[in-house]
Design an enzyme around this catalytic site. Structure first.
Site, short mmCIF file in Angstrom:
data_model
loop_
_atom_site.label_atom_id
_atom_site.label_comp_id
_atom_site.label_asym_id
_atom_site.label_seq_id
_atom_site.Cartn_x
_atom_site.Cartn_y
_atom_site.Cartn_z
N THR A 78 42.93 48.90 48.52
CA THR A 78 41.49 48.89 48.26
C THR A 78 41.17 47.80 47.25
OG1 THR A 78 41.47 51.28 48.58
CG2 THR A 78 39.59 50.33 47.41
N LYS A 88 34.48 41.63 41.90
CA LYS A 88 34.44 40.76 40.72
C LYS A 88 34.09 39.33 41.10
CE LYS A 88 34.88 44.16 39.26
NZ LYS A 88 35.24 45.53 39.64
N GLY A 183 46.25 56.03 48.36
CA GLY A 183 44.96 55.64 47.81
C GLY A 183 43.80 56.58 48.08
N GLY A 219 24.09 57.10 42.97
CA GLY A 219 25.23 57.22 42.06
C GLY A 219 25.23 56.10 41.04
N LEU A 225 26.79 50.65 39.67
CA LEU A 225 26.12 49.73 38.75
C LEU A 225 26.60 48.29 38.94
CD1 LEU A 225 26.13 51.97 35.53
CD2 LEU A 225 24.23 51.52 37.11
N HIS A 362 44.98 49.62 37.50
CA HIS A 362 46.05 49.46 36.50
C HIS A 362 46.74 50.79 36.21
CE1 HIS A 362 42.05 49.57 34.69
NE2 HIS A 362 42.56 50.30 33.73
N HIS A 485 37.88 32.66 13.80
CA HIS A 485 36.45 32.40 13.67
C HIS A 485 36.12 31.07 14.34
CE1 HIS A 485 32.46 32.18 11.98
NE2 HIS A 485 32.72 30.93 11.62
C1 LIG Z 1 34.21 48.45 44.97
C2 LIG Z 1 35.37 48.87 44.11
C3 LIG Z 1 35.61 48.23 42.92
C4 LIG Z 1 36.69 48.59 42.14
N1 LIG Z 1 36.89 47.93 40.97
C5 LIG Z 1 37.93 48.26 40.19
C6 LIG Z 1 38.19 47.54 38.99
O1 LIG Z 1 37.47 46.61 38.64
N2 LIG Z 1 39.26 47.90 38.26
C7 LIG Z 1 40.08 48.94 38.63
O2 LIG Z 1 41.04 49.23 37.91
N3 LIG Z 1 39.85 49.64 39.76
C8 LIG Z 1 38.81 49.32 40.55
N4 LIG Z 1 38.61 50.00 41.72
C9 LIG Z 1 39.53 51.10 42.05
C10 LIG Z 1 40.84 50.56 42.63
O3 LIG Z 1 40.56 49.79 43.77
C11 LIG Z 1 41.77 51.71 42.97
O4 LIG Z 1 41.93 52.55 41.85
C12 LIG Z 1 43.13 51.20 43.40
O5 LIG Z 1 43.03 50.36 44.51
C13 LIG Z 1 44.06 52.38 43.71
O6 LIG Z 1 45.31 51.89 44.11
P1 LIG Z 1 46.26 52.74 45.06
O7 LIG Z 1 47.48 51.90 45.24
O8 LIG Z 1 46.42 54.11 44.55
O9 LIG Z 1 45.49 52.87 46.44
P2 LIG Z 1 44.76 51.83 47.39
O10 LIG Z 1 44.46 50.57 46.72
O11 LIG Z 1 43.65 52.57 48.03
O12 LIG Z 1 45.87 51.48 48.48
C14 LIG Z 1 46.34 52.42 49.39
C15 LIG Z 1 46.83 51.68 50.62
O13 LIG Z 1 47.53 52.60 51.44
C16 LIG Z 1 47.29 52.31 52.79
N5 LIG Z 1 47.58 53.51 53.58
C17 LIG Z 1 46.93 54.70 53.52
N6 LIG Z 1 47.55 55.60 54.32
C18 LIG Z 1 48.59 54.95 54.90
C19 LIG Z 1 49.61 55.34 55.80
N7 LIG Z 1 49.68 56.58 56.27
N8 LIG Z 1 50.50 54.41 56.18
C20 LIG Z 1 50.46 53.14 55.71
N9 LIG Z 1 49.52 52.73 54.84
C21 LIG Z 1 48.62 53.62 54.43
C22 LIG Z 1 45.84 51.89 52.82
O14 LIG Z 1 45.58 51.07 53.94
C23 LIG Z 1 45.71 51.14 51.49
O15 LIG Z 1 45.85 49.75 51.67
C24 LIG Z 1 37.55 49.64 42.55
C25 LIG Z 1 37.33 50.29 43.76
C26 LIG Z 1 36.26 49.91 44.54
C27 LIG Z 1 36.04 50.62 45.85
#
Ligand SMILES: Cc1cc2nc3c(=O)[nH]c(=O)nc-3n(C[C@H](O)[C@H](O)[C@H](O)COP(=O)(O)OP(=O)(O)OC[C@H]3O[C@@H](n4cnc5c(N)ncnc54)[C@H](O)[C@@H]3O)c2cc1C
EC number: 1.8.1.4
Length: 506
Positions: A78, A88, A183, A219, A225, A362, A485
């Site tokens: 994501t 960003k 995710g 929201g 925002l 992060h 500074h």
């Molecule tokens: C618009 C937006 C802005 C954001 N901005 C920020 C920010 O500025 N800073 C920040 O820290 N966070 C931000 N986030 C949140 C951040 O994107 C998530 O917290 C982060 O991506 C979570 O990481 P993750 O690895 O847990 O999951 P994800 O990034 O969601 O990745 C999970 C991956 O698993 C894959 N997947 C799912 N199921 C399967 C399966 N069965 N087999 C194979 N693949 C699979 C999906 O395709 C996906 O690519 C933002 C989110 C959004 C929507």
């Protein structure tokens, strides 16, 4: 020499894992591994987002034979594809556009004929995304992670069935350890059907092909925002509807929330807080949204060309096959784990948005590293009290640790110190003075409990606060540390000074 180094590392890892020490295979020595359905991996990661891809790289660096299964067709999850990075890019470039239109004249820059080229702005965004996602593919190759494109389903305690993205034969991977990092997805709003054109989630909101005249954002959290800011800067009339009495979400300090609401209001965003959306419908080109006071009251209808549903995100486990192993989720769909990220099957661990905690890239990354270290070393660590949050509006909002309302609720005696950017020399010189820095400390010991910033570059400046919290610093530790500074970070130092003594410049 190289051979010896690799052998030594693999051997020590194998010992820690309680395996017999075997020489690394020729494939591993060459730094290249090829997927074979007969091969058992030490670790298979399902999901290639910030949690999953970091876990996979770390596992390979620890000498573990690792694969990462990702169904999107691109790594980065994501965050890189439809979240942090594209949002960003649009925030940065829409800020420049807005600044050129509204802010540069007073700086002695006369500009004529400023035009928005939305297509090019989107292209710049897409280039950032593809550059970064390909960069992860490169890191996979460099570290010897097998990248498997397809949907992973748990079919046995140590078996994952992979439905290849590009079709073809279903494969089965065998794994000693499995890390789930699948995710999250946008939470839908009951009764509003998402088409990603007129009723959009953040995924549609980062890809609109024209600037809407009117946009309603349901929201007032960080995503709402940020996206509201983008489209407002590009010319949309934006109204944010928030159920709670304040914007920014529950973690944001109440004083900061009021301040940023006022500033975003001055930029043209309208707010309807304490207001709930009752229903909505698409009528021709218009979306009608019916709202009323959260406590009940007279209904009002808002009209928009585009409605952004940004009421939160929920864990994503579709097709993962949790039911095949009877793995538990809680009432919010989060996969249940213990403090070492283990499900009831201890070799299956879960990290990132799909389990407990803040949904932040992060945070997912830290968990990816800790989960692998539990596998390879037997211990790992994430300090959940020191995970920063950033909202990339202008000014930015950033914080770490507890908000004042949290500390008050805990009953602890505390002191507060603030310092406004309007009294900071760099902010004044930059003509960018909205906001302040706020410290909250234990009254008795002066130990920092929380740091909150609303102001220019807050997202970068909070790193110092995170480090301070990690090291258990007091406000006096910060106040007695020299800050260059003229920098914005002098406001950070002075807010610390104001907490245990007095600031000099206000
Ligand atoms: C618009 C937006 C802005 C954001 N901005 C920020 C920010 O500025 N800073 C920040 O820290 N966070 C931000 N986030 C949140 C951040 O994107 C998530 O917290 C982060 O991506 C979570 O990481 P993750 O690895 O847990 O999951 P994800 O990034 O969601 O990745 C999970 C991956 O698993 C894959 N997947 C799912 N199921 C399967 C399966 N069965 N087999 C194979 N693949 C699979 C999906 O395709 C996906 O690519 C933002 C989110 C959004 C929507």
């Amino acid at each position: 020499m190289l051979l010896q180094t690799i052998s030594a590392r693999s051997a020590s890892t194998s010992l820690r894992l309680g395996k017999k020490v075997a020489a690394p295979s020729l494939y591993a020595i060459a730094g290249r591994r090829f997927y074979s359905s007969e091969t058992e991996h030490d670790v298979v990661v399902i999901g290639g987002g910030p949690g999953g891809y970091v876990a996979a790289i770390k596992a390979a660096q620890e000498g573990l034979k690792t694969a990462c299964v990702e169904k999107r067709g691109a790594l980065g999850g994501t965050c890189l594809n439809v979240g942090c990075i594209p949002s960003k890019s649009l925030l940065n470039n829409s800020h420049i556009y807005h600044q050129i239109n509204h802010d540069v004249k007073k700086r002695g820059i006369d500009v004529g004929d400023v035009k928005l080229n939305l297509g090019q702005m989107m292209k710049a965004k897409e280039e950032s995304v593809s550059g970064l996602t390909k960069g992860i593919e490169f890191l996979f190759k460099k570290n010897g992670v097998d990248y498997i494109k397809g949907t992973g389903t748990l079919v046995g305690e140590h078996e994952i069935k992979v439905n290849p993205l590009e079709g073809g034969e279903v494969k089965t991977l065998k794994a000693k350890n499995i890390i789930i990092a699948t995710g999250s997805e946008a939470t839908p709003f009951p009764g509003l059907e998402i088409d990603e054109k007129k009723i959009v989630t953040s995924t549609g909101a980062i890809a609109l092909t024209e600037v809407p005249k009117k946009m309603v954002v349901i929201g007032g959290g960080i995503i709402g925002l940020e996206m509201g800011s983008v489209w407002s800067r590009l010319g949309a009339e934006v109204t944010v509807v928030e159920y709670l009495g304040a914007i920014g979400g529950p973690g944001m300090d109440a004083e900061v929330s009021k301040n940023i609401q006022r500033t975003l209001g001055k930029q043209g965003i309208k707010f309807k807080t304490g207001t709930k959306v009752v229903s909505g419908s698409v009528e021709g080109e218009t979306v009608k949204i019916n709202v009323e006071a959260a406590k009940g009251g007279k209904e009002e209808t808002l009209e928009a060309d585009v409605v952004l549903v940004a009421i939160g995100r929920r864990p994503y486990t579709e097709g993962l096959g949790l039911e095949n192993l009877d793995l538990e989720t809680d009432e919010r769909g989060r996969i249940v784990i213990d403090s070492e990220y283990r499900t009831k099957l201890p070799h299956i661990r879960v990290i990132g948005d799909v389990t407990f905690g803040a949904m932040l890239a992060h945070k997912a990354e830290e968990e990816g590293i800790a989960a692998v270290e539990y596998i390879s070393k037997g211990y790992g660590h994430v300090n959940y009290g020191a995970i920063p949050s950033v909202m990339y509006t202008h000014p930015e909002v950033a914080w770490v640790g507890q908000s004042e309302q949290d500390v008050k609720a805990s009953g602890k005696e505390y002191s507060v110190g603030t310092f406004p950017f309007s009294a900071n020399s760099r902010a004044k010189t930059n003509l960018d003075t909205d906001g302040f820095v706020k410290f909250i400390a234990d009254k008795e010991t002066d130990r920092i409990l929380g740091i909150h910033i609303v102001g220019p570059n807050a997202g970068e400046m909070i790193a110092e606060g995170v480090l301070a919290l990690e090291y258990g610093a007091s406000c006096e530790d910060i106040g007695r540390t020299s800050h260059a500074h003229p920098t914005l970070s002098e406001a950070f130092k002075e807010a610390a000074m104001a907490t245990y003594s007095k600031a000099i410049h206000s």
